[in-house]
Every structure is written in C-alpha cells, then in structure tokens.
Design a protein around this motif. Structure first.
Motif, PDB file in Angstrom:
ATOM      1  N   ARG A  40      -0.229  23.038  33.127  1.00 49.69           N
ATOM      2  CA  ARG A  40      -0.304  22.848  34.514  1.00 49.69           C
ATOM      3  C   ARG A  40       0.243  23.348  34.877  1.00 49.69           C
ATOM      4  NH1 ARG A  40       1.724  18.995  37.789  1.00 49.69           N
ATOM      5  NH2 ARG A  40       2.661  17.565  35.951  1.00 49.69           N
ATOM      6  N   GLU A  41       1.923  22.547  34.443  1.00 45.61           N
ATOM      7  CA  GLU A  41       2.787  23.963  34.870  1.00 45.61           C
ATOM      8  C   GLU A  41       3.291  25.005  35.311  1.00 45.61           C
ATOM      9  OE1 GLU A  41       6.607  21.752  33.866  1.00 45.61           O
ATOM     10  OE2 GLU A  41       6.280  19.903  35.266  1.00 45.61           O
ATOM     11  N   GLU A  44       0.315  26.675  37.433  1.00 42.08           N
ATOM     12  CA  GLU A  44       0.771  26.498  39.070  1.00 42.08           C
ATOM     13  C   GLU A  44       2.223  27.677  39.065  1.00 42.08           C
ATOM     14  OE1 GLU A  44       2.156  23.363  39.626  1.00 42.08           O
ATOM     15  OE2 GLU A  44       0.400  21.991  39.676  1.00 42.08           O
ATOM     16  N   SER A  47      -0.082  31.396  39.717  1.00 43.96           N
ATOM     17  CA  SER A  47      -1.361  30.772  40.436  1.00 43.96           C
ATOM     18  C   SER A  47      -0.807  32.195  41.821  1.00 43.96           C
ATOM     19  CB  SER A  47      -1.766  29.342  41.072  1.00 43.96           C
ATOM     20  OG  SER A  47      -0.445  29.141  41.704  1.00 43.96           O
ATOM     21  N   ASN A  50       3.802  33.147  44.598  1.00 42.13           N
ATOM     22  CA  ASN A  50       4.285  32.611  43.901  1.00 42.13           C
ATOM     23  C   ASN A  50       5.187  34.494  43.900  1.00 42.13           C
ATOM     24  OD1 ASN A  50       3.927  29.732  43.745  1.00 42.13           O
ATOM     25  ND2 ASN A  50       3.447  30.236  42.045  1.00 42.13           N
ATOM     26  N   LYS A  63       8.734  29.602  41.029  1.00 46.84           N
ATOM     27  CA  LYS A  63       8.081  28.881  42.202  1.00 46.84           C
ATOM     28  C   LYS A  63       9.409  27.658  42.557  1.00 46.84           C
ATOM     29  CE  LYS A  63       4.312  25.505  42.271  1.00 46.84           C
ATOM     30  NZ  LYS A  63       3.352  26.014  43.208  1.00 46.84           N
TER      31      LYS A  63
END
Length: 159
Positions: A40-41, A44, A47, A50, A63
């Motif tokens: 998940r990290e 992110e 995505s 960033n 990020k």
C-alpha cells in the motif's frame, strides 16, 4: 566529563564517555523498520502527485507525510531493474552501493528535515552499466540535498 579507556578481553582499547554524550558516535545504520515494504505504501509513493528527481545513475521519488514521532521518520525503497542488469550479482552490487551511500548520509539528512515531516523515498537505478561507488555516493549526496531543500521550501516555518 572525562574520556575513559579500557581494555577488553582481546586487548582492544575501547573508549567510554562519562556524562558527555557529545563523544558518542553517530548511528550510521539502516535497519529493517526503515525499509519501505508495504504494498500500500509503495503504491501511494508511485501514484500521481509525488515528486521525482534524477541524478544519474539514480532517480529518487518521494512522498511527504505527517510525522507523529512513532517509527522511523524516513522509509527507503531501493530498486534495481532486471532490465538494466540481467545477473543478480550485478543487481545486488548496485543495491549494496545505494544502501551504503544512504546509510552514510542518513544522520545529516535526518538532521536537515523538519521534525513534523516524514518521508517515503524510492531510489531507482537508471544506468545499464556498473558505476563506481564514489560516483554513487556523490549523486546520493546531491539527491538528498535536493530533497531536503524541497521539503524546507514546502514548510518554511519548520525547524
């Protein structure tokens, strides 16, 4: 405050400090909790929205997150593509160079960050050929300095 020396069982001289932590060495470590592992990290991090910057032979994508004081302030992902190095031994060498370059610069980098900011950073290897460690270290310096400057510009009231 005084500096004391003692001999260990094998005859090596060790220094001990009494009441003065300024003599204690800095922690040049890169432990497992500092590795960016959660799917998940990582999703992110890559995505849209960033920040990414390059200093050949690597690119850094990061990020910015709020930091609550729990866990490591900075988490790192290292990536060396099979497309660039077909042999695992070459990929492992490049990752080892990235790890070592970050590990040695981590204390200075952390001290330059605002205390309320956490970062997730991915270092991605771009070169198709091996690069000498000295060049990897200088480029890591460049990237970490640029990341630190960008963070300080985004929150000027910190530190």
């Amino acid at each position: 405050s005084s500096l004391h020396f003692s001999l260990s069982a094998n005859g090596i001289k060790h220094s001990h400090t009494a009441l003065n932590p300024s003599f204690l060495p800095m922690k040049y470590t890169f432990r497992k909790p500092e590795h960016l592992c959660l799917k998940r990290e990582i999703e992110e991090l890559f995505s849209a929205g960033n920040t990414s910057m390059s200093a050949f032979p690597m690119r850094a994508t990061f990020k910015q997150l709020p930091y609550d004081g729990k866990g490591p302030q900075v988490k790192i992902l290292l990536s060396v593509s099979k497309r660039h190095f077909k042999h695992a031994v070459d990929r492992n060498r490049a990752k080892r160079q990235l790890r070592e370059a970050y590990r040695l610069r981590k204390p200075a980098f952390l001290s330059s960050l605002p205390t309320h900011v956490a970062l997730h950073i991915a270092f991605i290897w771009l070169s198709d050929r091996p690069i000498c460690s000295e060049q990897v270290h200088t480029r890591m310096d460049t990237l970490l300095r640029r990341i630190s400057e960008k963070i300080q510009l985004s929150c000027p009231s910190a530190n």
